[in-house]
Design an enzyme around this catalytic site. Structure first.
Site, PDB file in Angstrom:
ATOM      1  N   LYS A 387      38.646  20.341  30.155  1.00  9.44           N
ATOM      2  CA  LYS A 387      38.086  21.692  30.248  1.00  9.44           C
ATOM      3  C   LYS A 387      39.074  22.649  30.899  1.00  9.44           C
ATOM      4  CE  LYS A 387      35.018  22.561  33.455  1.00  9.44           C
ATOM      5  NZ  LYS A 387      33.753  22.672  34.222  1.00  9.44           N
ATOM      6  N   TYR A 388      39.634  22.247  32.039  1.00  9.37           N
ATOM      7  CA  TYR A 388      40.512  23.159  32.769  1.00  9.37           C
ATOM      8  C   TYR A 388      41.869  23.320  32.084  1.00  9.37           C
ATOM      9  CZ  TYR A 388      36.907  23.149  36.280  1.00  9.37           C
ATOM     10  OH  TYR A 388      35.701  23.307  36.916  1.00  9.37           O
ATOM     11  N   GLU A 442      32.740  35.125  44.169  1.00  5.66           N
ATOM     12  CA  GLU A 442      31.856  33.971  44.341  1.00  5.66           C
ATOM     13  C   GLU A 442      30.690  34.360  45.232  1.00  5.66           C
ATOM     14  OE1 GLU A 442      29.768  30.877  44.161  1.00  5.66           O
ATOM     15  OE2 GLU A 442      31.600  30.924  42.948  1.00  5.66           O
ATOM     16  N   ASP A 469      27.344  38.638  44.336  1.00  3.17           N
ATOM     17  CA  ASP A 469      26.841  38.316  43.000  1.00  3.17           C
ATOM     18  C   ASP A 469      27.569  39.184  41.976  1.00  3.17           C
ATOM     19  OD1 ASP A 469      25.292  38.088  40.616  1.00  3.17           O
ATOM     20  OD2 ASP A 469      23.509  37.588  41.795  1.00  3.17           O
ATOM     21  N   MET A 470      28.159  38.563  40.981  1.00  6.45           N
ATOM     22  CA  MET A 470      28.936  39.302  39.976  1.00  6.45           C
ATOM     23  C   MET A 470      28.093  40.327  39.224  1.00  6.45           C
ATOM     24  SD  MET A 470      29.390  36.494  36.877  1.00  6.45           S
ATOM     25  CE  MET A 470      29.707  35.092  37.937  1.00  6.45           C
ATOM     26  N   GLU A 485      33.295  30.343  34.074  1.00  6.16           N
ATOM     27  CA  GLU A 485      32.818  29.039  33.579  1.00  6.16           C
ATOM     28  C   GLU A 485      31.329  28.919  33.905  1.00  6.16           C
ATOM     29  OE1 GLU A 485      34.121  25.443  35.443  1.00  6.16           O
ATOM     30  OE2 GLU A 485      34.932  26.458  37.192  1.00  6.16           O
ATOM     31  N   GLU A 494      22.394  28.232  31.276  1.00 11.20           N
ATOM     32  CA  GLU A 494      22.631  28.466  32.705  1.00 11.20           C
ATOM     33  C   GLU A 494      22.917  29.946  32.966  1.00 11.20           C
ATOM     34  OE1 GLU A 494      25.407  25.697  34.373  1.00 11.20           O
ATOM     35  OE2 GLU A 494      24.321  23.952  33.610  1.00 11.20           O
TER      36      GLU A 494
END
Length: 770
Positions: A387-388, A442, A469-470, A485, A494
């Site tokens: 994934k990364y 974050e 919070d974004m 991600e 999610e």
């Protein structure tokens, strides 16, 4: 690992009894010791012998001549029925140490599905007697007599249900041939009396079973109906026994198997605990050693993922010239070692190896907005190098293709967790030899401490940290590339769409989002194991909650093909792309409502082979940047992100199983719904069977288009279930009006044969909190 068991025949036991060894207290203990010496892991022993069969037959089968009836014999029979008991010489196993870690095979001549009800009744009494004695010896697994008569399988199943209720703890295994029930037909059935006596019973039990019908490699012409017959029998038994978790399968592989085994895949979704393999199934290879035909080899290799016990029978009878008795068990071990599923589980770095211990285990999806994740959870995610690596490559490519400028390129990693994407982005910047700077966002206060530590020790002034919070946080400047991600097993489960609605505020007008898009996919799934796992919780909420599951004992029911109205085996539900265009925003740059993130999918699947629908399997596929992506789509994952271990598929369960006939259509509806506080899924399915029906030309011309799928045809068509094939169709006697000299034709219409409930309406049982 699979277990190999040796089957002891009555002849083996009689031979050991005749030639006793003073080193062993009983012949059975000697045979158990010999089996271990021969390399078997365990032993399968018949509980009773021929003396029990002779006495039962004498008590329970009426003589054909009424004059031969003996009143004293009838009294003996009635005494046994009222209080069943064995005589010592009728039993092979009498001690706890003889029964320890063994599989017991009950009398296979008992006809619980006999055409005669009195034979069925006495057979059930005998079966209960045998099970009670096996329970007394602390036997854990008992193999039941095989079903033989499709018509009376419900009676067989009812008897097993009664035994499950009365005998606790013990596991029952139904011996079923993989197809061709003729394998278990009785050889010389005794004629039943015309009018059986209620007090004595009737006679229909024969002296034994037919031998294996095939020692050759040739595969007989067999229709799908014949392949389905024994599975249909098992399905009736399992259903009547309410999918009891103590009920399993002993799959008899005596018949030869086809090379193309798609019709056999349904057995992988069943609780197949034992495989019965007689020596007669094996053939000799070029060097005269025993091997299995190609079709059986393939099936054994595939089913090894279930780790069954393989019971080898007749291996000491000299069926093959070379190798001896050990050659059979060694060959089975070889098949296990060369099984692709087993090899994948043993190979480090594969998802199969990573998921050992999690097969068919239900896990609730994460609630990343509502809950702050633990450091161990982050650590598990970070174990995925694939994934990364793909994220790094996507970032590298985006940086390389960014227009040349003297300004530094600004990046934002939103939802950074403990910082793996930040580290990968810095590597990509170095590889691309670009001037760049990273903003890191974050909301988890605990993870934010780890980010501060990594900035101090690793990253320095290449990054700036932002806590919050974004969706509501503001950044001091717009960025060129946004990296997140937030993907779940279904892509959006999610809340990636909702989170990115806020995070895309950070992007410049022509900025890049990594990922740029993602799609959700589903397929109809059968799995007795998963159904029982969900049903084990009586709460309705458990059967209306999507779960993250590493599938193992499952079968995807859909197939390619169909009549043109159906899609591929695994179908796309919907797509999300970022940044989103055309959404009404408020003064803070956020969407006024979340309605633009609602979705609906209406999908049609072709069901080539009969099966039972237990739920829907969900997958996702994401485009990170151009041709770089992530995928858990079964048919494409190895080409896009092979051995990625971050996501297991998602499972949408059904409260009640839905039987699907062969060559049917399954129409599935899935909704992603939302309000201002939650997001949830709802799902529903209907089954249809295509039927050819006569249609008058004049009627067709006037028929509305909506009648292409009807629930009640004008002609009564044959039942779609296979067990009704030999019942002639009943035709409605009402005449259809026909104009003079008017011709008729036929067309295919869909007849509805079943449906599910609507699951999770209004998000009453499960939702993701915004």
């Amino acid at each position: 690992m699979a277990t190999v068991a040796g089957h002891l025949s009555l002849d083996d036991i009689a031979s050991a009894d005749a030639d006793r060894d003073p080193n062993f207290e009983t012949p059975i203990l000697r045979l158990l010791s010999d089996s271990k010496t021969k390399g078997y892991d365990t032993v399968c022993i018949p509980l009773t012998n021929e003396k029990w069969r002779v006495r039962w037959k004498k008590m329970c089968l009426s003589p054909e001549d009424e004059a031969e009836k003996d009143e004293s014999a009838e009294r003996i029979s009635e005494a046994w029925r009222s209080n069943p008991v064995f005589l010592r010489e009728e039993i092979n196993v009498t001690r706890l140490d003889e029964a320890e870690n063994t599989i017991v095979m009950l009398s296979d001549w008992l006809e619980l599905d006999s055409p005669d009800e009195w034979v069925r009744c006495d057979a059930e009494t005998a079966l209960m007697q045998e099970l009670a004695y096996a329970s007394y010896l602390n036997v854990s697994v008992a193999i039941l007599p095989p079903p033989r008569n499709r018509t009376h399988v419900p009676s067989y199943a009812r008897a097993i249900h009664a035994c499950l209720d009365k005998i606790p703890f013990m596991h029952f295994s139904v011996r079923v041939p993989v197809y061709d029930p003729a394998v278990f037909q009785l050889v010389s059935p005794t004629p039943r009396p015309a009018s059986p006596s209620p007090s004595i019973g009737a006679s229909s039990v024969a002296s034994g079973f037919s031998a294996s019908s095939s020692k050759s490699t040739g595969f007989p012409h067999t229709t799908e109906e014949e392949f389905n017959t024994t599975w249909e029998m098992w399905d009736v038994i399992r259903t009547i026994c309410e999918s009891n978790p103590r009920l399993s399968l002993t799959l008899d592989l005596t018949p030869p198997l086809p090379l193309t085994a798609g019709v056999l895949d349904k057995w992988f979704a069943e609780p197949t605990k034992q495989i019965f393999l007689p020596a007669s199934t094996f053939i000799a290879n070029a060097k005269s050693y025993p091997v299995l035909p190609k079709g059986t080899q393939s099936f054994i290799r595939e089913i090894m993922k279930l780790q069954p016990t393989v019971i080898l029978s007749g291996t000491n009878t000299g069926q093959h010239i070379r190798g001896g008795e050990r050659a059979y068990s060694q060959y089975i071990k070889h098949l296990e070692k060369t099984s692709p599923a087993v090899q994948a589980m043993k190979k480090l770095g594969t998802v199969e190896n990573f998921s050992i211990g999690y097969h068919d285990y239900l896990q609730a999806p994460l609630q990343p907005l509502a809950d702050n994740l633990q450091s161990t959870t982050y650590q598990t995610f970070e174990m995925d190098p694939v994934k990364y690596a793909n994220y790094e490559e996507a970032t590298f490519r985006a940086l390389l293709e960014w227009p040349k400028t003297d300004d530094r390129i600004l990046l934002c990693v939103a939802g950074a967790g403990r910082g793996p994407l930040v580290a990968r982005a810095l590597k990509a910047i170095s590889r691309a030899n670009q001037k760049a700077f990273i903003h890191v966002v974050e909301k988890n206060p605990n993870a934010f401490v780890t980010l501060q530590e990594r900035q101090k020790t690793e990253w320095g002034d290449q990054v700036q940290l932002h806590f919050g919070d974004m969706r509501t946080l503001g950044l001091p400047e717009k960025v060129d590339i946004l990296i997140t991600e937030l993907l779940g097993s279904f892509g959006d489960n999610e809340l990636s769409p909702e989170c990115l609605d806020g995070a895309v505020r950070f992007l410049k007008p022509h900025g890049i989002s990594i990922p740029s898009s993602y799609t959700a996919h589903i397929a109809p799934l059968s799995s007795t194991k998963l159904f029982n796992e969900v049903r084990g919780h009586e709460d309705l909420k458990k059967s209306e909650t999507p779960y993250v599951v590493m599938f193992n004992a499952v079968n995807i029911l859909s197939g390619e093909g169909g009549d043109g109205n159906t899609g591929p085996r695994i179908q796309e539900c919907w797509e999300f792309a970022h940044p989103v265009k055309g959404v009404v925003l408020n003064e803070r740059g956020l969407p006024v409502t979340n309605s633009h993130n609602s979705r609906f999918a209406d999908l049609n699947f072709h069901i080539p082979h009969a099966g039972v629908l237990h739920g829907l399997a969900g997958y996702f596929e994401a485009v990170l940047y151009k041709n770089i992506g992530l995928s858990i789509h079964p048919q494409r994952k190895d080409y896009i992100s092979k051995d990625s271990i971050s996501w297991f598929p998602i499972y949408f369960p059904l409260r009640d199983p839905l039987y699907l006939p062969g060559n049917s259509e399954l129409h599935v509806s899935v909704w992603r719904l939302t309000d201002q506080q939650r997001v949830w899924y709802e799902w529903y399915a209907e089954a249809f069977l295509p039927v050819m029906m006569p249609v008058m030309d004049w009627a067709v011309d006037r028929a509305p288009a909506s009648l292409s799928a009807i629930s009640t045809p004008q002609l009564i068509t044959p039942s779609p279930t296979i067990d009704a094939l030999d019942v002639p169709p009943v035709v409605n006697k009402t005449e259809i009006p026909r104009a003079p000299n008017e011709s008729s034709r036929t067309e295919t219409r869909l007849v509805k044969v079943g449906q599910t409930a609507l699951h999770n309406p209004g998000g009453r049982s499960s939702w993701i909190k915004l």
